[in-house]
Design a protein around this motif. Structure first.
Motif, PDB file in Angstrom:
ATOM      1  N   HIS A 200      46.296  62.937  38.595  1.00 34.31           N
ATOM      2  CA  HIS A 200      47.266  62.923  38.424  1.00 34.31           C
ATOM      3  C   HIS A 200      47.801  62.151  37.058  1.00 34.31           C
ATOM      4  O   HIS A 200      47.309  61.924  36.452  1.00 34.31           O
ATOM      5  N   ASP A 201      49.001  61.936  37.250  1.00 39.41           N
ATOM      6  CA  ASP A 201      50.139  61.264  35.935  1.00 39.41           C
ATOM      7  C   ASP A 201      50.267  59.719  35.937  1.00 39.41           C
ATOM      8  O   ASP A 201      50.507  58.956  36.935  1.00 39.41           O
ATOM      9  N   CYS A 202      48.994  59.500  35.602  1.00 37.48           N
ATOM     10  CA  CYS A 202      48.321  57.672  35.086  1.00 37.48           C
ATOM     11  C   CYS A 202      48.917  56.945  34.209  1.00 37.48           C
ATOM     12  O   CYS A 202      49.170  58.068  33.256  1.00 37.48           O
ATOM     13  N   VAL A 203      49.823  55.961  35.021  1.00 35.50           N
ATOM     14  CA  VAL A 203      50.211  54.842  32.794  1.00 35.50           C
ATOM     15  C   VAL A 203      48.901  54.537  32.212  1.00 35.50           C
ATOM     16  O   VAL A 203      48.148  53.981  33.379  1.00 35.50           O
ATOM     17  N   LEU A 204      49.116  54.865  30.906  1.00 37.86           N
ATOM     18  CA  LEU A 204      47.658  53.927  29.870  1.00 37.86           C
ATOM     19  C   LEU A 204      48.270  53.214  29.738  1.00 37.86           C
ATOM     20  O   LEU A 204      49.096  52.883  28.853  1.00 37.86           O
ATOM     21  N   TYR A 205      47.366  52.493  29.679  1.00 41.87           N
ATOM     22  CA  TYR A 205      47.818  50.625  29.144  1.00 41.87           C
ATOM     23  C   TYR A 205      46.727  50.813  27.618  1.00 41.87           C
ATOM     24  O   TYR A 205      45.439  50.224  27.637  1.00 41.87           O
ATOM     25  N   SER A 206      47.897  50.269  26.542  1.00 43.56           N
ATOM     26  CA  SER A 206      46.811  50.469  25.595  1.00 43.56           C
ATOM     27  C   SER A 206      46.205  49.354  25.150  1.00 43.56           C
ATOM     28  O   SER A 206      45.335  49.399  24.237  1.00 43.56           O
ATOM     29  N   TYR A 207      45.971  48.053  25.638  1.00 42.05           N
ATOM     30  CA  TYR A 207      45.652  47.015  25.388  1.00 42.05           C
ATOM     31  C   TYR A 207      44.113  46.957  26.439  1.00 42.05           C
ATOM     32  O   TYR A 207      43.114  45.975  25.917  1.00 42.05           O
ATOM     33  N   ALA A 208      44.009  47.980  27.272  1.00 44.14           N
ATOM     34  CA  ALA A 208      42.989  47.939  27.924  1.00 44.14           C
ATOM     35  C   ALA A 208      41.586  48.491  27.578  1.00 44.14           C
ATOM     36  O   ALA A 208      42.011  48.927  26.701  1.00 44.14           O
ATOM     37  N   ALA A 209      40.585  48.313  27.316  1.00 38.07           N
ATOM     38  CA  ALA A 209      39.367  49.101  26.893  1.00 38.07           C
ATOM     39  C   ALA A 209      39.397  50.150  27.760  1.00 38.07           C
ATOM     40  O   ALA A 209      38.433  51.049  26.752  1.00 38.07           O
ATOM     41  N   ASP A 210      39.938  50.396  28.570  1.00 36.49           N
ATOM     42  CA  ASP A 210      39.289  51.830  29.505  1.00 36.49           C
ATOM     43  C   ASP A 210      39.862  52.566  29.540  1.00 36.49           C
ATOM     44  O   ASP A 210      40.435  53.336  30.631  1.00 36.49           O
TER      45      ASP A 210
ATOM     46  N   GLY B 209      47.804  60.970  31.136  1.00 41.15           N
ATOM     47  CA  GLY B 209      48.698  60.773  31.545  1.00 41.15           C
ATOM     48  C   GLY B 209      50.871  60.838  30.683  1.00 41.15           C
ATOM     49  O   GLY B 209      50.105  61.039  29.749  1.00 41.15           O
ATOM     50  N   ARG B 210      52.034  61.289  31.128  1.00 40.09           N
ATOM     51  CA  ARG B 210      52.514  60.794  29.993  1.00 40.09           C
ATOM     52  C   ARG B 210      53.247  59.904  28.935  1.00 40.09           C
ATOM     53  O   ARG B 210      53.943  59.689  28.421  1.00 40.09           O
ATOM     54  N   LEU B 211      52.834  58.734  30.233  1.00 46.37           N
ATOM     55  CA  LEU B 211      53.208  57.270  29.749  1.00 46.37           C
ATOM     56  C   LEU B 211      52.265  56.557  29.354  1.00 46.37           C
ATOM     57  O   LEU B 211      50.982  56.262  30.163  1.00 46.37           O
ATOM     58  N   ARG B 212      52.081  55.866  27.823  1.00 42.18           N
ATOM     59  CA  ARG B 212      50.887  55.208  27.586  1.00 42.18           C
ATOM     60  C   ARG B 212      52.166  53.710  26.707  1.00 42.18           C
ATOM     61  O   ARG B 212      53.143  53.917  26.375  1.00 42.18           O
ATOM     62  N   VAL B 213      51.439  52.712  27.372  1.00 38.35           N
ATOM     63  CA  VAL B 213      52.604  51.490  26.787  1.00 38.35           C
ATOM     64  C   VAL B 213      51.933  50.094  26.802  1.00 38.35           C
ATOM     65  O   VAL B 213      50.304  49.930  26.855  1.00 38.35           O
ATOM     66  N   ASN B 214      52.161  48.759  26.472  1.00 36.80           N
ATOM     67  CA  ASN B 214      51.180  48.288  26.208  1.00 36.80           C
ATOM     68  C   ASN B 214      52.412  47.063  26.283  1.00 36.80           C
ATOM     69  O   ASN B 214      51.874  45.758  25.773  1.00 36.80           O
ATOM     70  N   SER B 215      53.147  47.334  27.224  1.00 36.69           N
ATOM     71  CA  SER B 215      53.898  46.045  28.450  1.00 36.69           C
ATOM     72  C   SER B 215      53.938  46.568  29.514  1.00 36.69           C
ATOM     73  O   SER B 215      53.968  47.129  30.090  1.00 36.69           O
TER      74      SER B 215
ATOM     75  N   GLU C  62      55.921  45.310  31.988  1.00 35.37           N
ATOM     76  CA  GLU C  62      56.634  45.540  32.534  1.00 35.37           C
ATOM     77  C   GLU C  62      57.451  46.925  32.525  1.00 35.37           C
ATOM     78  O   GLU C  62      57.206  47.417  33.804  1.00 35.37           O
ATOM     79  N   VAL C  63      56.767  47.571  31.440  1.00 40.98           N
ATOM     80  CA  VAL C  63      56.861  49.257  31.560  1.00 40.98           C
ATOM     81  C   VAL C  63      56.206  49.794  31.924  1.00 40.98           C
ATOM     82  O   VAL C  63      56.637  50.621  33.249  1.00 40.98           O
ATOM     83  N   MET C  64      54.828  49.814  32.665  1.00 38.93           N
ATOM     84  CA  MET C  64      53.638  50.267  33.653  1.00 38.93           C
ATOM     85  C   MET C  64      54.691  49.404  34.909  1.00 38.93           C
ATOM     86  O   MET C  64      55.128  50.193  35.857  1.00 38.93           O
ATOM     87  N   MET C  65      55.185  49.224  35.162  1.00 42.18           N
ATOM     88  CA  MET C  65      55.218  47.925  36.246  1.00 42.18           C
ATOM     89  C   MET C  65      56.997  49.514  36.896  1.00 42.18           C
ATOM     90  O   MET C  65      57.176  49.757  37.705  1.00 42.18           O
ATOM     91  N   ALA C  66      57.694  49.144  36.171  1.00 45.38           N
ATOM     92  CA  ALA C  66      58.900  49.590  35.924  1.00 45.38           C
ATOM     93  C   ALA C  66      58.912  51.495  36.462  1.00 45.38           C
ATOM     94  O   ALA C  66      59.087  51.998  37.744  1.00 45.38           O
TER      95      ALA C  66
END
Length: 303
Positions: free
Chosen positions: A187-197, A217-223, A225-229
């Protein structure tokens, strides 16, 4: 010699007109009082008291010195009251840090109540997702949503927190519903930059075994709000904390997935530096937050 202490003793002697009475008031012996007055006169090079077998009165120099001693005694008393007040009432500047989304949605609405409750408290609130060094950056109190490992900090749990794999109904219609953690690899997963995993999500299954899945996934974010969008738009799935997605799940905008699995994430904590004499402002705010977050889940509407 302790000059301020000697001045307070002298003022008591003059007020009492007796070494014996001053000794009783101060909890000292008569000889200790007499020695302090003698040392004071030697230091000042002046006789401060007229002594007879029946009376004791200040000399002219002693009267002038007495008036100054009274001012010192009054200032000492006021300082003691001020410190006593400081030790019980929340006041002064509280530097507070919290993750951006949690701070905005759950801490910010409580700040006005804190300011009304404690009129002498000032708050410098910093909401961002950077990991802060509590001591080096001078924060009095930090909210952390994680597993705590730093033994140099004191922590108090505010609320339970878990991460939930979720997606919008539109995403699931196009890509299917993952049935096991292993399915997430497709699956296309959103990755969060500040997460340890970031690229490896962990799950504990019903049998208690830990399973680690590599995701991308195609999207890595540090926000957040962007993840939720991205989640709400149905372009990817993600694993945000429940306080962030709870309202969307309750409203049907997002669907929780793999609910029989737990992510070993931690909890929401208030943390502060080790301090034997914890400042009243920190203690009061922590107690206040524990009280406010007692209702779980914390996103549930308050009646």
């Amino acid at each position: 010699m302790d000059m301020p202490g000697a001045m307070i003793i002298f003022a008591q002697v003059v007020d009492s007109r007796s070494f014996s009475a001053a000794a009783v008031r101060l909890g000292l012996s008569k000889s200790a009082i007499s020695k302090q007055i003698a040392k004071l006169e030697d230091r000042l090079g002046a006789r401060l008291l007229n002594r007879t077998t029946r009376t004791l009165s200040p000399t002219d120099a002693g009267q002038d010195f007495y008036e100054r001693c009274v001012r010192v005694a009054r200032e000492v008393e006021e300082a003691e009251r001020a410190i006593s007040h400081l030790s019980t009432e929340p006041r002064g500047l509280l530097r507070l840090n919290a993750p951006a989304s949690f701070g905005r949605d759950y801490i910010a609405p409580l700040v006005p109540e804190m300011l009304v409750r404690w009129p002498e408290l000032r708050i410098d609130a910093v909401f961002d997702d950077h990991f802060v060094d509590v001591v080096a950056q001078g924060f009095d109190l930090v909210i952390r949503i994680t597993k705590l490992q730093d033994s140099s900090l004191v922590a108090r749990r505010l609320a339970h927190c878990r991460r939930l794999v979720c997606a919008a109904p539109a995403y699931l219609e196009r890509h299917g519903v993952p049935k096991t953690p292993a399915d997430l690899a497709r699956h296309d997963c959103v990755l969060y930059s500040y997460a340890a995993d970031q690229g490896e999500w962990q799950f504990v299954g019903p049998d208690g075994r830990l399973e680690t899945v590599r995701v991308d996934g195609r999207l890595r974010v540090n926000s957040a709000e962007v993840m939720m969008a991205a989640l709400r738009a149905g372009v990817a799935l993600a694993m945000p904390p429940d306080f962030l997605v709870g309202p969307d799940i309750a409203a049907g905008r997002l669907v929780p997935l793999l609910t029989e699995y737990e992510n070993p994430f931690g909890a929401i904590y208030a943390v502060w530096p080790h301090n034997r004499n914890l400042a009243p402002k920190v203690r009061a705010v922590v107690d206040f937050l524990v009280e406010r977050f007692a209702v779980e889940p914390i996103w549930a509407p308050r009646g």
